[in-house]
Scaffold this active site. Sequence first.
Site, PDB file in Angstrom:
ATOM      1  N   CYS A 120      13.629  30.414 -67.725  1.00 51.25           N
ATOM      2  CA  CYS A 120      13.936  30.787 -66.333  1.00 51.25           C
ATOM      3  C   CYS A 120      15.109  29.992 -65.756  1.00 51.25           C
ATOM      4  CB  CYS A 120      12.721  30.585 -65.443  1.00 51.25           C
ATOM      5  SG  CYS A 120      11.251  31.379 -66.048  1.00 51.25           S
ATOM      6  N   HIS A 267      14.804  30.091 -58.126  1.00 50.82           N
ATOM      7  CA  HIS A 267      14.122  30.911 -59.135  1.00 50.82           C
ATOM      8  C   HIS A 267      12.814  31.410 -58.531  1.00 50.82           C
ATOM      9  CE1 HIS A 267      12.127  32.353 -62.597  1.00 50.82           C
ATOM     10  NE2 HIS A 267      11.299  31.330 -62.692  1.00 50.82           N
ATOM     11  N   ASN A 297       8.544  37.560 -61.405  1.00 49.32           N
ATOM     12  CA  ASN A 297       9.345  36.536 -62.087  1.00 49.32           C
ATOM     13  C   ASN A 297      10.161  37.204 -63.187  1.00 49.32           C
ATOM     14  OD1 ASN A 297      10.341  34.471 -63.671  1.00 49.32           O
ATOM     15  ND2 ASN A 297       8.447  33.286 -63.692  1.00 49.32           N
TER      16      ASN A 297
HETATM   17  N1  ACO Z   1      -6.572  37.905 -61.049  1.00 55.80           N
HETATM   18  C1  ACO Z   1      -7.739  37.333 -60.677  1.00 55.80           C
HETATM   19  N2  ACO Z   1      -8.113  36.094 -61.041  1.00 55.80           N
HETATM   20  C2  ACO Z   1      -7.243  35.398 -61.805  1.00 55.80           C
HETATM   21  C3  ACO Z   1      -6.013  35.915 -62.239  1.00 55.80           C
HETATM   22  C4  ACO Z   1      -5.680  37.241 -61.826  1.00 55.80           C
HETATM   23  N3  ACO Z   1      -4.548  37.829 -62.168  1.00 55.80           N
HETATM   24  N4  ACO Z   1      -5.382  34.987 -62.972  1.00 55.80           N
HETATM   25  C5  ACO Z   1      -6.167  33.921 -63.022  1.00 55.80           C
HETATM   26  N5  ACO Z   1      -7.320  34.160 -62.314  1.00 55.80           N
HETATM   27  C6  ACO Z   1      -8.450  33.278 -62.115  1.00 55.80           C
HETATM   28  C7  ACO Z   1      -8.576  32.220 -63.173  1.00 55.80           C
HETATM   29  O1  ACO Z   1      -9.245  32.728 -64.307  1.00 55.80           O
HETATM   30  C8  ACO Z   1      -9.369  31.173 -62.444  1.00 55.80           C
HETATM   31  O2  ACO Z   1     -10.725  31.555 -62.463  1.00 55.80           O
HETATM   32  P1  ACO Z   1     -11.912  30.455 -62.626  1.00 55.80           P
HETATM   33  O3  ACO Z   1     -11.773  29.568 -61.417  1.00 55.80           O
HETATM   34  O4  ACO Z   1     -13.127  31.286 -62.654  1.00 55.80           O
HETATM   35  O5  ACO Z   1     -11.605  29.752 -63.907  1.00 55.80           O
HETATM   36  C9  ACO Z   1      -8.882  31.276 -61.004  1.00 55.80           C
HETATM   37  O6  ACO Z   1      -8.247  32.562 -60.903  1.00 55.80           O
HETATM   38  C10 ACO Z   1      -7.906  30.188 -60.606  1.00 55.80           C
HETATM   39  O7  ACO Z   1      -6.909  30.075 -61.618  1.00 55.80           O
HETATM   40  P2  ACO Z   1      -5.684  29.099 -61.467  1.00 55.80           P
HETATM   41  O8  ACO Z   1      -4.827  29.197 -62.682  1.00 55.80           O
HETATM   42  O9  ACO Z   1      -6.174  27.741 -61.070  1.00 55.80           O
HETATM   43  O10 ACO Z   1      -4.938  29.766 -60.204  1.00 55.80           O
HETATM   44  P3  ACO Z   1      -3.682  29.234 -59.432  1.00 55.80           P
HETATM   45  O11 ACO Z   1      -3.976  29.188 -58.002  1.00 55.80           O
HETATM   46  O12 ACO Z   1      -3.087  28.034 -60.074  1.00 55.80           O
HETATM   47  O13 ACO Z   1      -2.637  30.447 -59.619  1.00 55.80           O
HETATM   48  C11 ACO Z   1      -0.715  30.967 -60.987  1.00 55.80           C
HETATM   49  C12 ACO Z   1      -2.237  30.830 -60.921  1.00 55.80           C
HETATM   50  C13 ACO Z   1      -0.308  32.082 -60.049  1.00 55.80           C
HETATM   51  C14 ACO Z   1      -0.336  31.316 -62.409  1.00 55.80           C
HETATM   52  C15 ACO Z   1      -0.030  29.667 -60.540  1.00 55.80           C
HETATM   53  O14 ACO Z   1      -0.651  28.578 -61.183  1.00 55.80           O
HETATM   54  C16 ACO Z   1       1.446  29.634 -60.843  1.00 55.80           C
HETATM   55  O15 ACO Z   1       2.210  30.345 -60.263  1.00 55.80           O
HETATM   56  N6  ACO Z   1       1.861  28.736 -61.735  1.00 55.80           N
HETATM   57  C17 ACO Z   1       3.274  28.483 -62.001  1.00 55.80           C
HETATM   58  C18 ACO Z   1       3.950  29.583 -62.751  1.00 55.80           C
HETATM   59  C19 ACO Z   1       5.373  29.140 -63.012  1.00 55.80           C
HETATM   60  O16 ACO Z   1       6.023  28.541 -62.188  1.00 55.80           O
HETATM   61  N7  ACO Z   1       5.894  29.355 -64.183  1.00 55.80           N
HETATM   62  C20 ACO Z   1       7.193  28.764 -64.486  1.00 55.80           C
HETATM   63  C21 ACO Z   1       8.208  29.716 -64.677  1.00 55.80           C
HETATM   64  S1  ACO Z   1       7.780  30.934 -65.858  1.00 55.80           S
HETATM   65  C22 ACO Z   1       8.792  30.661 -67.215  1.00 55.80           C
HETATM   66  O17 ACO Z   1       9.393  29.679 -67.376  1.00 55.80           O
HETATM   67  C23 ACO Z   1       8.773  31.763 -68.314  1.00 55.80           C
END
Ligand code: ACO
Length: 343
Positions: A120, A267, A297
Amino acid sequence: MNTLPSTETVVHIRGVGAYLPERIMHNDELASMVDTTDEWIRSRTGIEQRHLVAVGQLTADLAAQAAQAALDDAGLTVADMDALVLATTTPDMIFPSTASMVQARLGGKEFPAWDIQAVCSGFVYGLAQVEGMMRAGMFRRVLLIGAESMSRIVDWSDRNTCVLFGDGAGAVVLEAGENDGCGLMRSVLHCDGSYRELLMAEHAMRGQPPHTDRQTVMDMDAAGVSAIQMRGNEVFRVAVTKLGEVVNEVMAANGVQKSDIDWLVPHQANIRILQATAKKLNLPQERMVVTVARHANTSAASVPLALHDLYQRGELKRGQLLLLEAFAGGFAWGANMLRWSRD
Ligand code: ACO
């Protein structure tokens, strides 16, 4: 065309272009595929929809469309270019480079073309790399593109990742010129490879050298694994910290204050990460470009797509200060700063 290096050379953005594939997938469609809801995706990420490539549509196709739009915007043709650089995580082939395929699609000949891989952060890395080469006198005009078909490396049965990504391309025409007070300023780049396992897409190569004992690679090859794997909440925490640091670093490198920044062009990974960075800069939300709701993204395409979004709104004014930043798998992260050169 080679030019003589000059300490007074400054690199300007002369044209901006973008391309998004026609097909739009809304969150509700995803909710019919995996255990998720529109409400969960919107509230945790800010994403409402994403564009997806058609069957047979390649990263090179998206890139060529965006590049042609940037050339048209600059009032130039491919014959005026001295190099073409493409940032992508989703090259169409292992080789040749997708950049070379784009060059051929545009009808360019002979000038150098190559890919950059910083996930990214690819466009941010690319701006820094190309600007340095142009200031050294190697090129006068360069096409820099960020293009991705992330949908081709997403595991569409994994709700943790499939809701996050989209496809698209953005491009700029860069031109070396006089120092008129505008143009690219200093960039800051970082990478810490020890974070690899938090965010990656392993790639299975076919075939093995003789006498190999690399069973993991062989197993992956048999399974055809190449999808994105991510420990999202751990990535989130590091991203917010490192982006907070890098925006301070790039401001210090350029001798500017928070209050000098006119536009943040980040980004687009997650609206909560964007808001955290804007808050650290004391920047009003309306001074931050947000496209994540419509594009999701798009990895290396997201910064040039966001820049294009701001540009076509007609709100950019010559001399305004822009801060571009990105955080990515690797982890690789960085920031660029520039004063807008166009009227
Ligand atoms: N729908 C419903 N529930 C979901 C989903 C979904 N799509 N995805 C995950 N959950 C659930 C999980 O299973 C978890 O359930 P549990 O509590 O029963 O275990 C719960 O939601 C919480 O999961 P978290 O991963 O803690 O959720 P979080 O609030 O952290 O959000 C997210 C997840 C959106 C992925 C966030 O962490 C994020 O944006 N992270 C950064 C992503 C990023 O910046 N990537 C870098 C660039 S990408 C690249 O370089 C290619």
